[in-house]
Design an enzyme around this catalytic site. Structure first.
Site, PDB file in Angstrom:
ATOM      1  N   ARG A 176       2.104   0.695  -5.306  1.00 56.63           N
ATOM      2  CA  ARG A 176       3.045  -0.071  -4.863  1.00 56.63           C
ATOM      3  C   ARG A 176       1.358  -0.739  -4.523  1.00 56.63           C
ATOM      4  NH1 ARG A 176       6.393   1.868  -0.742  1.00 56.63           N
ATOM      5  NH2 ARG A 176       5.196   1.271   0.738  1.00 56.63           N
TER       6      ARG A 176
ATOM      7  N   GLU B  52      15.119 -15.637 -15.007  1.00 57.67           N
ATOM      8  CA  GLU B  52      14.753 -14.303 -14.898  1.00 57.67           C
ATOM      9  C   GLU B  52      13.503 -14.365 -16.128  1.00 57.67           C
ATOM     10  OE1 GLU B  52      13.992 -11.913 -13.008  1.00 57.67           O
ATOM     11  OE2 GLU B  52      13.954 -10.203 -14.371  1.00 57.67           O
TER      12      GLU B  52
ATOM     13  N   HIS C 136      14.905 -35.558 -17.108  1.00 56.85           N
ATOM     14  CA  HIS C 136      14.196 -36.108 -15.624  1.00 56.85           C
ATOM     15  C   HIS C 136      12.908 -35.666 -15.548  1.00 56.85           C
ATOM     16  CE1 HIS C 136      18.573 -36.997 -14.911  1.00 56.85           C
ATOM     17  NE2 HIS C 136      18.936 -36.142 -15.073  1.00 56.85           N
TER      18      HIS C 136
ATOM     19  N   LYS D  64       9.773 -12.816 -15.709  1.00 54.97           N
ATOM     20  CA  LYS D  64       9.012 -11.526 -16.670  1.00 54.97           C
ATOM     21  C   LYS D  64       7.924 -11.810 -17.744  1.00 54.97           C
ATOM     22  CE  LYS D  64      10.674  -8.925 -14.805  1.00 54.97           C
ATOM     23  NZ  LYS D  64      11.319  -9.134 -13.625  1.00 54.97           N
TER      24      LYS D  64
ATOM     25  N   GLU E  88       4.389 -12.771 -15.286  1.00 55.31           N
ATOM     26  CA  GLU E  88       4.102 -10.884 -13.999  1.00 55.31           C
ATOM     27  C   GLU E  88       3.681 -10.447 -14.984  1.00 55.31           C
ATOM     28  OE1 GLU E  88       6.540  -9.342 -11.608  1.00 55.31           O
ATOM     29  OE2 GLU E  88       8.332  -9.945 -12.671  1.00 55.31           O
TER      30      GLU E  88
ATOM     31  N   CYS F 190       0.852  -0.846   0.044  1.00 50.36           N
ATOM     32  CA  CYS F 190       0.103  -0.133  -0.024  1.00 50.36           C
ATOM     33  C   CYS F 190       0.965   1.631  -0.257  1.00 50.36           C
ATOM     34  CB  CYS F 190      -0.596   0.015   1.122  1.00 50.36           C
ATOM     35  SG  CYS F 190      -1.677  -1.704   1.149  1.00 50.36           S
TER      36      CYS F 190
ATOM     37  N   ASN G  56      -0.704   0.060   6.723  1.00 50.80           N
ATOM     38  CA  ASN G  56       0.184  -0.699   5.502  1.00 50.80           C
ATOM     39  C   ASN G  56       0.684  -1.566   6.370  1.00 50.80           C
ATOM     40  OD1 ASN G  56       1.579  -1.876   3.648  1.00 50.80           O
ATOM     41  ND2 ASN G  56       3.125  -0.670   3.584  1.00 50.80           N
ATOM     42  N   GLY G  57      -0.082  -2.710   5.982  1.00 48.78           N
ATOM     43  CA  GLY G  57       0.967  -3.928   6.841  1.00 48.78           C
ATOM     44  C   GLY G  57      -0.009  -5.266   7.028  1.00 48.78           C
TER      45      GLY G  57
ATOM     46  N   LYS H 159       4.432  -3.301  -5.786  1.00 47.34           N
ATOM     47  CA  LYS H 159       5.719  -2.566  -6.629  1.00 47.34           C
ATOM     48  C   LYS H 159       7.459  -3.417  -5.013  1.00 47.34           C
ATOM     49  CE  LYS H 159       9.535  -2.055  -8.885  1.00 47.34           C
ATOM     50  NZ  LYS H 159      10.268  -2.857  -9.792  1.00 47.34           N
TER      51      LYS H 159
ATOM     52  N   TRP I  19      -2.717  -2.289  -1.356  1.00 46.71           N
ATOM     53  CA  TRP I  19      -2.533  -3.867  -2.076  1.00 46.71           C
ATOM     54  C   TRP I  19      -3.690  -4.779  -1.533  1.00 46.71           C
ATOM     55  CZ3 TRP I  19      -0.344  -8.408  -0.721  1.00 46.71           C
ATOM     56  CH2 TRP I  19       0.178  -9.025  -2.613  1.00 46.71           C
TER      57      TRP I  19
HETATM   58  O1  M6R Z   1      11.826  -4.948  -3.993  1.00 50.84           O
HETATM   59  P1  M6R Z   1      12.645  -5.741  -4.349  1.00 50.84           P
HETATM   60  O2  M6R Z   1      13.670  -5.849  -4.856  1.00 50.84           O
HETATM   61  O3  M6R Z   1      13.158  -6.665  -2.770  1.00 50.84           O
HETATM   62  O4  M6R Z   1      11.954  -6.763  -4.385  1.00 50.84           O
HETATM   63  C1  M6R Z   1      11.758  -8.215  -4.778  1.00 50.84           C
HETATM   64  C2  M6R Z   1      10.510  -8.755  -5.911  1.00 50.84           C
HETATM   65  O5  M6R Z   1       9.500  -8.849  -5.245  1.00 50.84           O
HETATM   66  C3  M6R Z   1      10.655  -8.696  -7.035  1.00 50.84           C
HETATM   67  O6  M6R Z   1      11.640  -9.047  -7.526  1.00 50.84           O
HETATM   68  C4  M6R Z   1       9.729  -9.012  -8.222  1.00 50.84           C
HETATM   69  O7  M6R Z   1      10.012 -10.501  -7.894  1.00 50.84           O
HETATM   70  C5  M6R Z   1       9.146  -7.920  -9.240  1.00 50.84           C
HETATM   71  N1  M6R Z   1       8.426  -8.050  -9.018  1.00 50.84           N
HETATM   72  C6  M6R Z   1       9.720  -8.826 -10.352  1.00 50.84           C
HETATM   73  O8  M6R Z   1       9.589  -8.046 -11.342  1.00 50.84           O
END
Ligand code: M6R
Length: 613
Positions: free
Chosen positions: A27, A486, A509, A490, A493, A2, A100-101, A608, A74
């Protein structure tokens, strides 16, 4: 997670809060709301959906006043709806909260409040906070004392901000545990509160950060900081030199696309000032690494989440290869539950773009408890991860707004390459010639990065061919194996396509059963020590009818003859290759999502900064 913004001063809080929330929308973005004090009434507007929907609502039904607080949500407790959006009012209508939390003892508190006849109007855990604070006020307790008592009863990592018509000259904010950040911006006759610096940057650059278990009473002219136990704290005022302009989209369609292209500059800045090419030496002063310390280190744990953890996996290869120190990468959410073997000769190094990921902060705390040396590679200036570290390497990328991390993935790869050289140098385990060669190779990055980004139109054509896929496999080996992870992350997500990153050698395997004409297979087949193995992987995928898209080194005819499509990158020493080989995969995911018309910068269900466990 949030985003929170608060304002106190002579101006109307609403536009200031909405402007700040816009900067924090990355966020959390499933609902939003604003509350202001007008006369001796609290006026609230809340709406489900994106911030623009709240802006429309306020356009039709304006509110003005001050102080005010606002929130982008969020969801953790209760569906994303107007009813569950913050701010939440107490039953008296005199106090309102944003949060937030996660209130971990929410059920217990709710049962207690139910017993006292309190009416709940939402499904959130947040609402318990304002009811509890109102109950504490009974009998004339001051707003500050009622807030303090409330904060002390909340379990978990939380940020809470309250205003009340009884004392409209104050905003009270608290940071309880390692929830997301709280920054207080200092103006002239006005003050600001926010989850993150960009929200208040256009108003002030003088800020105070709230630490865990601290609360602030903010008036238009003052900020009083105390611990939750009431001990006074002298605030440390920081001056932020931050480039607000780079938080605009400019000529690009999406922040993600802009940030992919910013990597040339980000990587150049990462190296700039830290490398003496003449001497072949690395300087990372913020890390405070001495040769005595470097020689003492027996093991490094890299701990991080998501993309940052994949950056750490590349770092493992680099540090082990160059510095010959054993490295383990542990996903941050697992670290403290895995009883890690840590002592004073162990480094726990966190990687985090936001510097406020709850799991990563908890892992750092665990390392600290066990006596480790705590390092971090962090992007967000002044973030908690940076502040709790013994040494840090700050990413030189500028703010990253797109939820899908791109430049904050590649910068730490370069940081870890430099760290590996520095460690080896200080431990005296690297001969001069090799050291100078490794350092000299860093010069190649900007040019190779720029040339790879120039292939975007070819990547886009392949994206058109793949736009309707329902699944995808990403395979890699050795130092490019984390790039397969990675690349897959990408795609999933932002495109919502199921994608799986796999170590290529593991295919036989089990996962090879997935390959048929419907399953594209993306193979990282670079000219690195695993090249031959990847060639045989391509053959195996082709033999099962899979469409192979290879990421390969320019001029590699062998790969060109076998693969259906090739995403080319220029020749680069293999230890630096992951920094570049990920570019085509970032661009591919971006274009598939953009072609599908999806919300690239704010994909569903994501945020984020993940400030809850
Ligand atoms: O802010 P951070 O780098 O600690 O965040 C870690 C992950 O939440 C972040 O890398 C997430 O996997 C991204 N959305 C990937 O694109």
């Amino acid at each position: 997670m949030c985003g929170i913004v608060g304002y106190i001063g002579a101006r109307n809080a609403t536009p200031i809060i909405l402007g700040g929330l816009k900067k924090l929308e990355y966020r959390g973005y499933d609902s939003a709301g604003v509350a202001v004090i007008h006369g001796n009434q609290i006026e609230v507007r809340r709406e489900a959906g994106k911030l623009s929907q709240l802006v429309d609502l306020i356009g039709k039904s304006p509110i003005d006043g001050a102080p005010g607080i606002g929130h982008t949500r969020w969801a953790t407790h209760g569906a994303p709806s107007a009813k569950n959006a913050h701010p939440h009012l107490g039953n008296s209508g005199k106090m309102v909260v944003v949060h937030n939390g996660i209130v971990e003892n929410f059920l217990e508190l709710k049962a207690e409040l139910d017993g006292e006849g309190i009416t709940f109007n939402s499904d959130t855990d947040t609402e318990t906070i304002v009811h509890l604070a109102e109950c504490q006020r009974a009998g004339g307790t001051s707003f500050e004392e009622a807030a303090r008592r409330t904060f002390k009863r909340i379990h978990g990592a939380n940020v809470v901000v309250l205003i009340s018509t009884d004392e409209p000259d104050k905003i009270i904010a608290a940071r309880i545990g390692n929830a997301g950040g709280v920054v207080i911006g200092l103006g002239e006759g006005e003050n600001f509160i926010a989850s993150d610096i960009p929200a208040i940057l256009e108003h002030t650059r003088r800020v105070i950060f709230l630490e865990s278990r601290q609360m602030a009473v903010v008036t238009k002219d003052s900020v009083e900081l105390t611990t939750l136990d009431g001990q006074k704290i002298t605030p440390e005022i920081h001056s932020i030199a931050y480039d607000a302009v780079s938080a605009e989209k400019g000529e690009y369609r999406h922040f993600m696309q802009k940030e992919i292209h910013e990597q040339v500059r980000a990587l150049t800045d990462t190296v700039a000032g830290r490398v003496d090419f003449q001497e072949g030496r690395i300087r990372l002063p913020e890390l405070k690494l001495t040769s005595e310390l470097a020689k003492r280190i027996q093991r490094i744990y890299i701990t991080a989440c998501g993309t940052a953890a994949y950056a750490g996996m590349v770092g493992k290869y680099l540090i082990e290869k160059i510095a010959r120190i054993p490295v383990e990468v542990v996903i941050a959410s697992e670290f403290r539950y895995s009883d890690p073997i840590v002592d004073e000769n162990t480094v726990v190094m966190a990687i985090s773009q936001s510097g406020e990921t709850a799991d990563t902060l908890a892992a750092m705390e665990e390392g600290r408890k066990k006596g480790a040396i705590i390092w971090s590679i962090v992007n967000a200036i002044g973030s908690q991860a940076m502040r709790v570290s013994d040494g840090t390497i700050s990413m030189q990328t500028g703010p990253e707004i797109g939820v899908a991390s791109t430049k904050a993935f590649t910068a730490p790869l370069v940081d870890q390459y430099m760290l590996a050289i520095l460690l080896a140098d200080l431990r005296g385990t690297l001969d001069e010639k090799t050291r100078k060669e490794l350092v000299a190779d860093l010069r190649l990055i900007p040019d190779v990065a720029g040339r790879t980004l120039d292939t975007e139109s070819q990547v886009e054509k392949i994206a058109y061919e793949l736009k309707d896929i329902s699944g995808c496999l990403y395979l890699g080996r050795g130092i490019n194996m984390p790039i397969a992870y990675e690349g897959a992350l990408k795609l999933k997500e932002i495109s919502y396509v199921h994608a799986e990153g796999y170590p290529a050698g593991e295919m036989k395997h089990g996962p090879i059963a997935l390959i048929d004409e419907e399953m594209p297979v993306i193979c990282l087949a670079l000219q690195d020590p695993w090249h031959e193995k990847m060639i045989s992987q391509i053959q195996q995928a082709k033999a099962r009818g899979g469409t192979v898209i290879a990421v390969a080194t320019e001029g590699d005819q062998l790969v060109a003859d076998m693969a259906d499509h090739v995403l080319w990158i220029p020749k680069i020493p293999w230890m630096l290759s992951p920094i570049i080989s990920v570019f085509p995969l970032q661009m591919l995911a971006y274009h598939i999502a953009a072609i599908r018309g999806l919300d690239v910068d704010q994909p569903r269900n994501l945020a984020k900064s993940v400030t809850v466990e």
